[in-house]
Write a protein that holds these residues in place. Sequence first.
Motif, PDB file in Angstrom:
ATOM      1  N   GLU A 101       0.838  -1.200   0.000  1.00 19.19           N
ATOM      2  CA  GLU A 101       0.000   0.000   0.000  1.00 19.19           C
ATOM      3  C   GLU A 101       0.874   1.251   0.000  1.00 19.19           C
ATOM      4  N   ASP A 102       0.437   2.237  -0.766  1.00 18.59           N
ATOM      5  CA  ASP A 102       1.126   3.519  -0.945  1.00 18.59           C
ATOM      6  C   ASP A 102       2.273   3.429  -1.945  1.00 18.59           C
ATOM      7  N   ASP A 103       2.559   2.239  -2.472  1.00 17.98           N
ATOM      8  CA  ASP A 103       3.550   2.135  -3.540  1.00 17.98           C
ATOM      9  C   ASP A 103       3.021   2.796  -4.809  1.00 17.98           C
ATOM     10  N   GLU A 104       3.955   3.279  -5.613  1.00 15.57           N
ATOM     11  CA  GLU A 104       3.653   3.661  -6.982  1.00 15.57           C
ATOM     12  C   GLU A 104       4.284   2.604  -7.890  1.00 15.57           C
ATOM     13  N   LEU A 105       3.456   1.951  -8.673  1.00 13.66           N
ATOM     14  CA  LEU A 105       3.931   0.902  -9.566  1.00 13.66           C
ATOM     15  C   LEU A 105       3.949   1.416 -10.998  1.00 13.66           C
ATOM     16  N   PHE A 106       5.133   1.352 -11.613  1.00  9.19           N
ATOM     17  CA  PHE A 106       5.287   1.672 -13.030  1.00  9.19           C
ATOM     18  C   PHE A 106       5.503   0.345 -13.756  1.00  9.19           C
ATOM     19  N   LEU A 107       4.450  -0.118 -14.417  1.00  8.29           N
ATOM     20  CA  LEU A 107       4.447  -1.427 -15.058  1.00  8.29           C
ATOM     21  C   LEU A 107       4.494  -1.249 -16.575  1.00  8.29           C
ATOM     22  N   SER A 108       5.625  -1.588 -17.172  1.00 10.40           N
ATOM     23  CA  SER A 108       5.775  -1.471 -18.624  1.00 10.40           C
ATOM     24  C   SER A 108       5.396  -2.791 -19.279  1.00 10.40           C
ATOM     25  N   LEU A 109       4.581  -2.713 -20.326  1.00  7.61           N
ATOM     26  CA  LEU A 109       4.174  -3.898 -21.078  1.00  7.61           C
ATOM     27  C   LEU A 109       4.610  -3.740 -22.530  1.00  7.61           C
ATOM     28  N   THR A 110       5.395  -4.714 -23.016  1.00  7.11           N
ATOM     29  CA  THR A 110       5.831  -4.744 -24.411  1.00  7.11           C
ATOM     30  C   THR A 110       5.143  -5.901 -25.122  1.00  7.11           C
ATOM     31  N   ASN A 111       4.550  -5.622 -26.259  1.00 11.59           N
ATOM     32  CA  ASN A 111       3.930  -6.647 -27.080  1.00 11.59           C
ATOM     33  C   ASN A 111       4.977  -7.166 -28.061  1.00 11.59           C
ATOM     34  N   VAL A 112       5.472  -8.394 -27.853  1.00 11.68           N
ATOM     35  CA  VAL A 112       6.520  -8.955 -28.707  1.00 11.68           C
ATOM     36  C   VAL A 112       5.953  -9.756 -29.873  1.00 11.68           C
ATOM     37  N   GLY A 113       4.628  -9.905 -29.944  1.00 12.20           N
ATOM     38  CA  GLY A 113       4.032 -10.641 -31.047  1.00 12.20           C
ATOM     39  C   GLY A 113       3.975 -12.131 -30.805  1.00 12.20           C
ATOM     40  N   MET A 114       3.377 -12.838 -31.762  1.00 11.42           N
ATOM     41  CA  MET A 114       3.166 -14.277 -31.657  1.00 11.42           C
ATOM     42  C   MET A 114       4.170 -14.998 -32.556  1.00 11.42           C
ATOM     43  N   ALA A 115       5.193 -15.595 -31.962  1.00 10.19           N
ATOM     44  CA  ALA A 115       6.237 -16.261 -32.747  1.00 10.19           C
ATOM     45  C   ALA A 115       5.694 -17.449 -33.524  1.00 10.19           C
ATOM     46  N   MET A 116       4.716 -18.164 -32.940  1.00  4.96           N
ATOM     47  CA  MET A 116       4.183 -19.349 -33.594  1.00  4.96           C
ATOM     48  C   MET A 116       2.961 -19.046 -34.453  1.00  4.96           C
ATOM     49  N   ARG A 117       2.460 -17.828 -34.365  1.00  2.95           N
ATOM     50  CA  ARG A 117       1.350 -17.387 -35.209  1.00  2.95           C
ATOM     51  C   ARG A 117       1.651 -15.994 -35.750  1.00  2.95           C
ATOM     52  N   PRO A 118       2.633 -15.881 -36.671  1.00  2.00           N
ATOM     53  CA  PRO A 118       3.013 -14.550 -37.172  1.00  2.00           C
ATOM     54  C   PRO A 118       1.922 -13.885 -37.993  1.00  2.00           C
ATOM     55  N   ASP A 119       0.844 -14.634 -38.291  1.00  2.00           N
ATOM     56  CA  ASP A 119      -0.280 -14.016 -38.991  1.00  2.00           C
ATOM     57  C   ASP A 119      -1.181 -13.232 -38.040  1.00  2.00           C
ATOM     58  N   LEU A 120      -0.982 -13.390 -36.732  1.00  2.00           N
ATOM     59  CA  LEU A 120      -1.781 -12.671 -35.738  1.00  2.00           C
ATOM     60  C   LEU A 120      -1.100 -11.360 -35.358  1.00  2.00           C
ATOM     61  N   PHE A 121      -1.871 -10.313 -35.276  1.00  2.00           N
ATOM     62  CA  PHE A 121      -1.354  -8.998 -34.894  1.00  2.00           C
ATOM     63  C   PHE A 121      -2.133  -8.459 -33.694  1.00  2.00           C
ATOM     64  N   TYR A 158       0.183   2.968 -11.407  1.00  2.39           N
ATOM     65  CA  TYR A 158      -0.787   2.639 -10.365  1.00  2.39           C
ATOM     66  C   TYR A 158      -0.307   3.224  -9.032  1.00  2.39           C
ATOM     67  N   ASN A 159      -1.224   3.816  -8.294  1.00  3.31           N
ATOM     68  CA  ASN A 159      -0.954   4.288  -6.939  1.00  3.31           C
ATOM     69  C   ASN A 159      -1.774   3.406  -6.001  1.00  3.31           C
ATOM     70  N   ALA A 160      -1.110   2.389  -5.433  1.00  6.22           N
ATOM     71  CA  ALA A 160      -1.805   1.353  -4.668  1.00  6.22           C
ATOM     72  C   ALA A 160      -2.257   1.889  -3.315  1.00  6.22           C
ATOM     73  N   LYS A 161      -3.570   1.892  -3.093  1.00  8.07           N
ATOM     74  CA  LYS A 161      -4.106   2.436  -1.848  1.00  8.07           C
ATOM     75  C   LYS A 161      -4.932   1.458  -1.045  1.00  8.07           C
ATOM     76  N   ASP A 162      -5.291   0.327  -1.627  1.00  4.33           N
ATOM     77  CA  ASP A 162      -6.167  -0.609  -0.930  1.00  4.33           C
ATOM     78  C   ASP A 162      -5.537  -1.991  -0.889  1.00  4.33           C
ATOM     79  N   ALA A 163      -5.281  -2.494   0.328  1.00  9.63           N
ATOM     80  CA  ALA A 163      -4.722  -3.835   0.480  1.00  9.63           C
ATOM     81  C   ALA A 163      -5.741  -4.886   0.057  1.00  9.63           C
ATOM     82  N   GLY A 164      -5.242  -6.064  -0.306  1.00 11.13           N
ATOM     83  CA  GLY A 164      -6.136  -7.162  -0.627  1.00 11.13           C
ATOM     84  C   GLY A 164      -5.641  -7.987  -1.789  1.00 11.13           C
ATOM     85  N   THR A 165      -6.435  -8.984  -2.143  1.00 13.45           N
ATOM     86  CA  THR A 165      -6.102  -9.914  -3.210  1.00 13.45           C
ATOM     87  C   THR A 165      -6.853  -9.528  -4.476  1.00 13.45           C
ATOM     88  N   TYR A 166      -6.090  -9.277  -5.524  1.00 17.64           N
ATOM     89  CA  TYR A 166      -6.639  -8.899  -6.826  1.00 17.64           C
ATOM     90  C   TYR A 166      -6.190  -9.948  -7.860  1.00 17.64           C
TER      91      TYR A 166
END
Length: 420
Positions: A101-121, A158-166
């Motif tokens: 609680e009270d942490d600031e989370l900077f979560l970066s997400l990179t889309n690397v694509g589908m190696a086994m389905r290169p026809d999917l975007f 994210y600015n985490a303010k509420d404890a619990g299971t998500y």
Amino acid sequence: VLTMLFVAFPAWAQDSSIVVQCPTSTKLNPDGDGIKCDHLVAGDGMVTMADGYPQYIFSFARLRLPGQGGAPTDPDEYATWTMQEGLLAANAPAPTIVVDEDDELFLSLTNVGMAMRPDLFDPHTVHWHGFPQASAVFDGVPDSSISINMGATLTYYYNAKDAGTYMYHCHVEATEHMQMGMLGNLFVHPRQNKLPNNTNLFESFATNAANVAMGGTTPAPPADTGAVHSNGDKYAYNDGDGTTAYDVEFPIQIQTFDPDFHDASLNVQPLPFAGMDDRYFMLNGRGYPDTAVGAPLPATNDPLGTPHVSQPVDSLVVAATDDRILLRISNLSITEFYTIGTTGLPMEVIGLDARLLRDDEGTNMYYTTNSLTLGGGQSADVIIQAPSTPGTYFLYTQNLDRLSNNNQNFGGMMTEIRIN
């Protein structure tokens, strides 16, 4: 196929779009305390079911931040490294995310694509289920926020303010992407854990209540039990009375797969949405007896020939005699409600959907049971009191026809609780 995929991501594209943001200080945390950074990639991969059957998945994997553990610091090199490390690295379930609680989370997400389905975007997002996001742009729902295309990166805040299971999952084409495995455990530890040594918990409740003005929620104060916090004590919530204290915690996520759906995705066939029939029933991406293996499981059929670990989160519950065990149970099955039960160990339910079970007058509404039913998107915090003698117990679905791994009759949604 892989050569074609790499051609689709030239160096200039990687340089311009794979940017991981991780500030050293912010207005809320000018000294850097309470700032956490993470880097996930979204793509595809393979996992092995408990009956030995290889299953194609979409999911997330965690990568090191620039400069950590040998990861490059140069932006161009880090972009190339991200693509190389992220291909076919999908985990089932996705990596567990834990913040305070009270942490600031900077979560970066990179889309690397589908190696086994290169026809999917397919674009991807992270949706922190149940989190009261102040800005819709970071919520991950495509209707009101940004979806991340192949070769691109977005840093969520994210600015985490509420404890619990998500829990978290991809919200793009949610039925498909969640069925394919894009979901993971996420929980928030309460600020009560950080109290100074020998602090009276009831007196500290006023401090917690002061945080309500900052966006947090605090239940009504409990009766003063004289409970005192000592360094190292751990709680599930800001309870003010010590009743959510625990010794060890384990995230347990309910997840199910339809093998026909996954095989159709791999083999470029029409997806059987209307006839979706889950036949692999899992806890943390594993069916029994794999749930009782307290170690990562290797991937199978990896076309790159590299040893990607695709099932790193085990489901084995291990505790000492007389321990208080906190189970953070969540359900992200998209097809069914599930009932989870125990053999010989009563469960005290202290929280539901990331909220402490307490009424407006401060009375604890905890209850004891041996079975708990959750629908998709629900979570529960459960405390089990370990007995004084060693033994092995079971946590399992009481939907008994789900105690199977597809055509294998003994297995499925079950794990062991070992008291040592």
